[in-house]
Write a protein that holds these residues in place. Sequence first.
Motif, PDB file in Angstrom:
ATOM      1  N   ALA A  23     -35.317  -3.457 -20.550  1.00 47.51           N
ATOM      2  CA  ALA A  23     -35.976  -4.601 -21.182  1.00 47.51           C
ATOM      3  C   ALA A  23     -35.527  -5.906 -20.552  1.00 47.51           C
ATOM      4  O   ALA A  23     -36.337  -6.816 -20.313  1.00 47.51           O
ATOM      5  CB  ALA A  23     -35.673  -4.602 -22.676  1.00 47.51           C
ATOM      6  N   ASP A  44     -32.087  -1.189 -23.174  1.00 49.03           N
ATOM      7  CA  ASP A  44     -31.708  -2.606 -23.117  1.00 49.03           C
ATOM      8  C   ASP A  44     -31.725  -3.126 -21.687  1.00 49.03           C
ATOM      9  O   ASP A  44     -32.205  -4.233 -21.413  1.00 49.03           O
ATOM     10  CB  ASP A  44     -30.308  -2.797 -23.719  1.00 49.03           C
ATOM     11  N   TRP A  79     -38.217  -8.417 -18.985  1.00 54.65           N
ATOM     12  CA  TRP A  79     -38.495  -9.660 -19.696  1.00 54.65           C
ATOM     13  C   TRP A  79     -37.356 -10.680 -19.591  1.00 54.65           C
ATOM     14  O   TRP A  79     -37.368 -11.695 -20.299  1.00 54.65           O
ATOM     15  CB  TRP A  79     -38.782  -9.373 -21.171  1.00 54.65           C
ATOM     16  N   PRO A  98     -36.787 -10.422 -24.351  1.00 55.74           N
ATOM     17  CA  PRO A  98     -37.684  -9.284 -24.583  1.00 55.74           C
ATOM     18  C   PRO A  98     -38.360  -9.408 -25.942  1.00 55.74           C
ATOM     19  O   PRO A  98     -37.757  -9.886 -26.911  1.00 55.74           O
ATOM     20  CB  PRO A  98     -36.740  -8.078 -24.538  1.00 55.74           C
ATOM     21  N   ALA A 144     -40.424  -4.419 -27.593  1.00 56.00           N
ATOM     22  CA  ALA A 144     -40.036  -3.973 -26.255  1.00 56.00           C
ATOM     23  C   ALA A 144     -39.930  -2.458 -26.160  1.00 56.00           C
ATOM     24  O   ALA A 144     -40.361  -1.851 -25.181  1.00 56.00           O
ATOM     25  CB  ALA A 144     -38.718  -4.632 -25.852  1.00 56.00           C
ATOM     26  N   LEU A 185     -42.091  -0.209 -23.653  1.00 49.61           N
ATOM     27  CA  LEU A 185     -41.464   0.635 -22.634  1.00 49.61           C
ATOM     28  C   LEU A 185     -42.003   2.061 -22.696  1.00 49.61           C
ATOM     29  O   LEU A 185     -42.241   2.696 -21.659  1.00 49.61           O
ATOM     30  CB  LEU A 185     -39.945   0.633 -22.800  1.00 49.61           C
TER      31      LEU A 185
END
Length: 470
Positions: free
Chosen positions: A48, A45, A52, A56, A60, A64
Amino acid sequence: MALDYRILGPLEIARDQEPVAVSAPKERTLLLQLLLYANEHVSVDRLATAIWEEQPPRSAGKLLQLYVSNLRKALGHEAIATAVGAYRIDVEVPELDSLRFLALLDEGRSARARGHIRVAADALRRASALWRGTEVADGGAGGEAARLEELRLECAEERLTLLVELGAHDEALPELAALCAEHPLRERPQVQLMLALYRSGRQAEALEVFREARRTLDEQLGLEPGEELRSLERAILRQDPELTPPAPAHSTLPLPIPRTQLIGRERERTELRALVQRDDVRLLSLVGAGGSGKTRLALAVAADASELFADGVALAELSAVREPAFVTPAVASALGVTERPGEPLVRTIAQAIADRKVLLVLDNFEQVVEAGPFLLELLGAAPRLTLVVTSRRVLHLSGEQVFTVQPLPAEDAVALFLARAQADNATRALPPEDLSDIGEICRRLDGLPLAIELAAARARLLTPRQLLER
């Protein structure tokens, strides 16, 4: 092979000093986040959000994974570890500049707390030097980036404070002025700028700094200057004796200036400079035959490394010393230490250099090798002292790093002969057969610089062929 990560400025990665390319913006952001929180699990999290921001994409997590896969291709599969819902980079302090910065900052603050002002100032100088700009890589945002940038400012303020405290106010002035202009609401550098100006005999300018600081604080924050600024203004107005600069510390004697240019030895100088920078090399012995150029090389290395030693470089010339007991006075003289009545000179030297970062060259030590324990005593008393010793034989002391000084390679030997032979007439041309003869002269002299220079001095009266025939 270990990677070298640099985030205190533009993001850079190197392996064995060769750049490692990571050019995709999102992959750079991902790597930066992992390095900002090195040796910790960084959640998916958080990554992300960094990449973004607040929006995100649904994919995402898979993206990743792709970015991490690409980074592993560039950095090595083991570089990034995977955990449940997180990723992690494990690095040692030498591998990441931000960790080195934090370690040096802590070292400097600890030394300051112990009263070792010069050691502290040097550690903070090295910490500041790791920054290649004023921001974390790629404008890195977030708590840890902001914390590092704040610590950069604190490190600069503390280092400049120590310089002023040590009496180096002239050296600190330009950087203090720039820091105050860049951060006009920070009062600590304003205090040090006022003090540095006052100690430089610029009282009116020091008081103007106070007036400008008061005006800025009032206009931007509606506040009066803090007590430290106000107290310093009052002290300046009454010319308080407490503001007098401290007495200068012991100063080392300047190195002798060579009369001629050093020919060759580029490789040796590079290697020796790297050695004297290492924390685990504090006793470096340059060992070689008589006339091999040990002294000249040691002096060149000392000059090359002078900026690495906050309290200077010094030379203790021992060619005229025959008794080990006389080494101590020679060292005291080189370090600018004066004997105190009733106190052993060894103790006086140890106290004088206890917190100084000094490079001391001891030349011609082979004739006083029995004084070796004195060198170990010095190293034990002064944790920032580095010794470079020239000797015809190894000292066999604990911690000694031996560097063998070899004869000059053929090309450098010929270049040395020519430079010395043509010293009085640099435009004099030599026929090709003379160059061949000079090469043979240098070979017969085993490439020893001193012997080559002595032969070259005779070349003003004799041709190289005549020298050979003799």
